[in-house]
Design an enzyme around this catalytic site. Structure first.
Site, PDB file in Angstrom:
ATOM      1  N   LYS A 111       0.827  -1.204   0.000  1.00  0.00           N
ATOM      2  CA  LYS A 111       0.000   0.000   0.000  1.00  0.00           C
ATOM      3  C   LYS A 111       0.863   1.256   0.000  1.00  0.00           C
ATOM      4  CE  LYS A 111      -4.386  -1.819   1.529  1.00  0.00           C
ATOM      5  NZ  LYS A 111      -5.575  -1.726   2.357  1.00  0.00           N
ATOM      6  N   LYS A 195      -4.509  -9.231  -6.517  1.00  0.00           N
ATOM      7  CA  LYS A 195      -5.681  -9.458  -5.680  1.00  0.00           C
ATOM      8  C   LYS A 195      -6.843  -8.542  -6.076  1.00  0.00           C
ATOM      9  CE  LYS A 195      -6.186  -7.685  -1.530  1.00  0.00           C
ATOM     10  NZ  LYS A 195      -7.254  -7.459  -0.569  1.00  0.00           N
ATOM     11  N   LYS A 198     -11.314  -3.593  -3.427  1.00  0.00           N
ATOM     12  CA  LYS A 198     -12.420  -2.638  -3.597  1.00  0.00           C
ATOM     13  C   LYS A 198     -11.937  -1.246  -3.965  1.00  0.00           C
ATOM     14  CE  LYS A 198     -13.429  -3.003   1.222  1.00  0.00           C
ATOM     15  NZ  LYS A 198     -12.134  -2.785   1.894  1.00  0.00           N
TER      16      LYS A 198
HETATM   17  N1  AQP Z   1      -9.385 -10.555  -3.001  1.00  0.00           N
HETATM   18  C1  AQP Z   1      -9.791 -11.049  -1.840  1.00  0.00           C
HETATM   19  N2  AQP Z   1     -10.123 -12.359  -1.716  1.00  0.00           N
HETATM   20  C2  AQP Z   1     -10.552 -12.855  -0.529  1.00  0.00           C
HETATM   21  N3  AQP Z   1     -10.676 -12.114   0.585  1.00  0.00           N
HETATM   22  C3  AQP Z   1     -10.355 -10.809   0.508  1.00  0.00           C
HETATM   23  N4  AQP Z   1     -10.365  -9.813   1.411  1.00  0.00           N
HETATM   24  C4  AQP Z   1      -9.937  -8.673   0.820  1.00  0.00           C
HETATM   25  N5  AQP Z   1      -9.660  -8.896  -0.465  1.00  0.00           N
HETATM   26  C5  AQP Z   1      -9.902 -10.210  -0.693  1.00  0.00           C
HETATM   27  C6  AQP Z   1     -10.815  -9.947   2.793  1.00  0.00           C
HETATM   28  O1  AQP Z   1     -11.928  -9.086   2.978  1.00  0.00           O
HETATM   29  C7  AQP Z   1     -11.951  -8.622   4.325  1.00  0.00           C
HETATM   30  C8  AQP Z   1     -12.149  -7.146   4.381  1.00  0.00           C
HETATM   31  O2  AQP Z   1     -11.052  -6.496   3.802  1.00  0.00           O
HETATM   32  P1  AQP Z   1     -10.650  -5.064   4.308  1.00  0.00           P
HETATM   33  O3  AQP Z   1     -11.767  -4.138   4.080  1.00  0.00           O
HETATM   34  O4  AQP Z   1     -10.165  -5.185   5.693  1.00  0.00           O
HETATM   35  O5  AQP Z   1      -9.429  -4.582   3.448  1.00  0.00           O
HETATM   36  P2  AQP Z   1      -8.433  -5.298   2.475  1.00  0.00           P
HETATM   37  O6  AQP Z   1      -8.037  -6.631   2.996  1.00  0.00           O
HETATM   38  O7  AQP Z   1      -7.322  -4.330   2.194  1.00  0.00           O
HETATM   39  O8  AQP Z   1      -9.373  -5.495   1.210  1.00  0.00           O
HETATM   40  P3  AQP Z   1      -9.463  -4.679  -0.150  1.00  0.00           P
HETATM   41  O9  AQP Z   1     -10.721  -5.041  -0.833  1.00  0.00           O
HETATM   42  O10 AQP Z   1      -8.197  -4.864  -0.925  1.00  0.00           O
HETATM   43  O11 AQP Z   1      -9.600  -3.192   0.357  1.00  0.00           O
HETATM   44  P4  AQP Z   1      -8.716  -1.935  -0.015  1.00  0.00           P
HETATM   45  O12 AQP Z   1      -8.779  -1.830  -1.489  1.00  0.00           O
HETATM   46  O13 AQP Z   1      -9.347  -0.793   0.694  1.00  0.00           O
HETATM   47  O14 AQP Z   1      -7.340  -2.214   0.511  1.00  0.00           O
HETATM   48  C9  AQP Z   1     -10.620  -9.073   4.959  1.00  0.00           C
HETATM   49  O15 AQP Z   1     -10.868 -10.201   5.754  1.00  0.00           O
HETATM   50  C10 AQP Z   1      -9.787  -9.446   3.780  1.00  0.00           C
HETATM   51  O16 AQP Z   1      -8.849 -10.451   4.078  1.00  0.00           O
END
Ligand code: AQP
Length: 329
Positions: A111, A195, A198
């Protein structure tokens, strides 16, 4: 009952990756466990957020939790910033975590490399997550694979804290991650080597839980596959189609081998059409509930009650931590 805690950041609209990796389990586990689900808005501000959008997405995520089937009579739902113990405990965690440990975190490296300027909060994101988890005496944390390293850090912290300050007694519970065997890491449908996220700038890379059916069809249609035209599961050589198979399996509860047999000889076009049908069948009714809940007073009542319940447990644990380290009169 054993205790579960987990959270999602309102940093965008959750994707089917967040759903398959974590949120789907939130709903399934609530019969068997005592569950607490948080909207981690303080985590979201570790990277720049537009204030109005953040507020809107925070409420939206709460509505989404309910629309997915989290039942406020069984589980606690609340907003992180409404429970001050999170930030307070996070400070204690930071002071008992080493800089080297935090700099090693792959999510921080990923990040921070994507940001023009890096906030100190991005580095101390994991200690806040540790605080979230330990405050609720958590036994299990349903998360995707990307959180595995943060969970190891959490476990290291708990062990260190109990050893250092416990005088032979356990102050904090030792949590364990619950990561799905398949679907712990859903990949971008435009670039199956990264990955699904969102906050991806390329909106075609993910399917959000609020995408309209026709958008879902369009995105699945344009999902990256390969030129062989054969539907088989081979993560290394066919990452695109393998990712779609994992998604298909998660939405239908059909094992991947069964899907491979079913679609043997079928082209990618037909496979993708059936996949879009399966996703829409699950998401569309949830979306209808979401829009009903979003502007309801019921949502505020649930969040108020959730914050109150969470505050009670969290402030008790915080007191225990403060007393153990000498932060008391
Ligand atoms: N691609 C993924 N596949 C499976 N699980 C996923 N998680 C995230 N991406 C995937 C799981 O979703 C939960 C919530 O995630 P988060 O909001 O804590 O943030 P993150 O892990 O950083 O997810 P994102 O979607 O990639 O968000 P941004 O873009 O804001 O960084 C967690 O349990 C995570 O493991």
């Amino acid at each position: 009952k054993k205790k579960i805690f987990s959270g999602v950041q309102p940093s965008g609209i959750p994707t089917i990756g967040n759903y398959i990796g974590a949120m789907k389990q939130f709903v399934q586990r609530q019969e068997e466990y005592d569950c607490t689900y948080c909207i981690v808005n303080q985590h979201a501000i570790t990277v720049p957020q537009d204030p109005a959008t953040l507020t809107e997405r925070t409420r939206g995520l709460a509505a989404l939790y309910l629309a997915l089937g989290i039942d406020p009579n069984k589980s606690t739902i609340f907003i992180q910033s409404e429970v001050p113990a999170h930030a307070q405990a996070a400070w204690i965690v930071q002071c008992n975590t080493y800089l080297g440990e935090l700099e090693r975190m792959t999510q921080f490296k990923d990040k921070s490399s994507k940001q023009e300027t890096v906030s100190a909060g991005l580095l101390t994101y994991p200690p806040l997550m540790v605080a979230d988890i330990v405050l609720y005496n958590t036994d299990f944390v349903p998360v995707g694979e990307d959180q595995k390293q943060h969970m190891e850090l959490t476990r290291d912290f708990v062990q260190r804290f109990n050893n250092k300050y416990g005088k032979g007694k356990k102050i904090l519970s030792m949590p364990e991650p619950m990561i799905p065997e398949d679907g712990g890491r859903i990949m971008s449908i435009q670039d199956p080597t990264s990955k699904m996220s969102k906050s991806d700038k390329n909106t075609k890379g993910y399917i959000s839980l609020l995408d309209e059916p026709k958008v879902i069809r369009k995105k699945i249609k344009s999902a990256v596959t390969d030129s062989s035209g054969i539907i088989e599961y081979d993560k290394e050589n066919k990452p695109g189609i393998s990712n779609l198979l994992t998604i298909f399996s998660a939405f239908t509860d059909q094992p991947i081998d069964e899907l491979v047999n079913e679609f043997a000889g079928s082209g990618y076009g037909n496979f993708k059409e059936k996949l879009a049908d399966a996703i829409i069948a699950e998401l569309e009714p949830m979306q209808n509930r979401y829009y009903e809940l979003l502007s309801s007073k019921e949502l505020d009542d649930i969040l108020d009650a959730g914050a109150k319940q969470a505050n009670e447990i969290a402030s008790e644990t915080l007191k225990r931590m403060e007393t153990a380290i000498g932060l008391h009169r």
